[in-house]
Design an enzyme around this catalytic site. Sequence first.
Site, PDB file in Angstrom:
ATOM      1  CE  LYS A 181       3.305  -0.235  -4.587  1.00 43.93           C
ATOM      2  NZ  LYS A 181       3.457  -0.308  -3.127  1.00 43.93           N
TER       3      LYS A 181
ATOM      4  N   GLY B  31       7.023  -6.561  -3.406  1.00 42.04           N
ATOM      5  CA  GLY B  31       8.426  -6.944  -3.449  1.00 42.04           C
ATOM      6  C   GLY B  31       9.209  -5.964  -4.292  1.00 42.04           C
TER       7      GLY B  31
ATOM      8  CG  ASP C  59       4.442  -1.208   6.156  1.00 44.45           C
ATOM      9  OD1 ASP C  59       5.490  -1.282   6.818  1.00 44.45           O
ATOM     10  OD2 ASP C  59       4.395  -1.413   4.934  1.00 44.45           O
TER      11      ASP C  59
ATOM     12  NE  ARG D 196       4.876   6.051   1.269  1.00 36.81           N
ATOM     13  CZ  ARG D 196       4.755   6.541   2.492  1.00 36.81           C
ATOM     14  NH1 ARG D 196       5.261   5.879   3.523  1.00 36.81           N
ATOM     15  NH2 ARG D 196       4.117   7.677   2.693  1.00 36.81           N
TER      16      ARG D 196
ATOM     17  CB  THR E 176       4.092  -3.480  -1.295  1.00 38.59           C
ATOM     18  OG1 THR E 176       5.030  -2.820  -2.127  1.00 38.59           O
ATOM     19  CG2 THR E 176       2.823  -3.655  -2.097  1.00 38.59           C
TER      20      THR E 176
ATOM     21  CB  SER F  91       2.087   0.525   2.902  1.00 33.15           C
ATOM     22  OG  SER F  91       2.592  -0.786   2.845  1.00 33.15           O
TER      23      SER F  91
ATOM     24  CB  SER G  33       6.011  -4.442   4.520  1.00 35.38           C
ATOM     25  OG  SER G  33       5.522  -3.314   3.813  1.00 35.38           O
TER      26      SER G  33
ATOM     27  CG  ASP H 191       0.901   0.552  -1.007  1.00 36.22           C
ATOM     28  OD1 ASP H 191       0.994  -0.599  -1.469  1.00 36.22           O
ATOM     29  OD2 ASP H 191       1.887   1.206  -0.638  1.00 36.22           O
TER      30      ASP H 191
END
Length: 273
Positions: free
Chosen positions: A72, A86, A205, A58, A40, A208, A168, A56
């Site tokens: 989110k 998380g 990343d 995903r 994330t 994400s 992340s 984001d």
Amino acid sequence: MLKPVLEPRGGFSFENCQRNASLEGVLPGLRVPRARKTGTTIAGLVFRDGVILGADTRATSDSVVMDKSCQKIHCIAPQIYCCGAGVAADAEMTARMTASNMELHALSTGREPRVATLTRILRQTLFRYRGHVGASLVVGGVDLTGPQLYSVHPHGSYSRLPFTALGSGQDAALAVLEDRFQPNMTMEAAQELLVEAITAGILGDLGSGGSVDACVITATSAKLLRTLSTPTKPMERHAGYHFAPGTTAILTQEVKPLTLELLEETVMAMEVV
């Protein structure tokens, strides 16, 4: 008749974690379930008139993309929102429980909820479970003391900062924020900077991805902006692929007949007009 030692209570329960730890110590070679890496990128910053949060979309399970349009950003109070990183279920349920507690607190005191009060409830809840609730949160809002931004970690620690990022993809997002953030930014400049920070996290990343969601919070309103930007567009195929039947060989084939029993049959007449 035997009665359970502990009466069932509401909220999170982690008896299985204690059971797995005991079994792992008794049975050699037992591998209990381990936590998986999540992906994330969430961020937030304070500008001249309020706070802006971004994330984001995903949702992943290990290396599998489970949802391309996951929301989110969660509403806690009319002028207070939070972003969750998380475990998606832990973050969402923690936000819902905190929103309920803040509503009860506002009704009992007759006052508008404060961001500091919400942050205290969050970190006390997370500290109680010693990190078993995998929720990293970025809390932002505007109350009578002005715009505030907090980052709350799964073990209950927190920080109050003018800008922050978690997840992340936080390294890439923080690099952009540290380079271009300025105090007293306009809403347009803050929104542009936040989109670039989340985009950097998405491109840097693999956990994400998707699009960029944002929430602009001021003293008078809170606006949730879905799909504000889409950094990664679906790949287009430049050529068609047509394979003739039988291109892939069938190595083995087995047919198993299924024994079915008819339990009930109903015939309905259709009325023709």
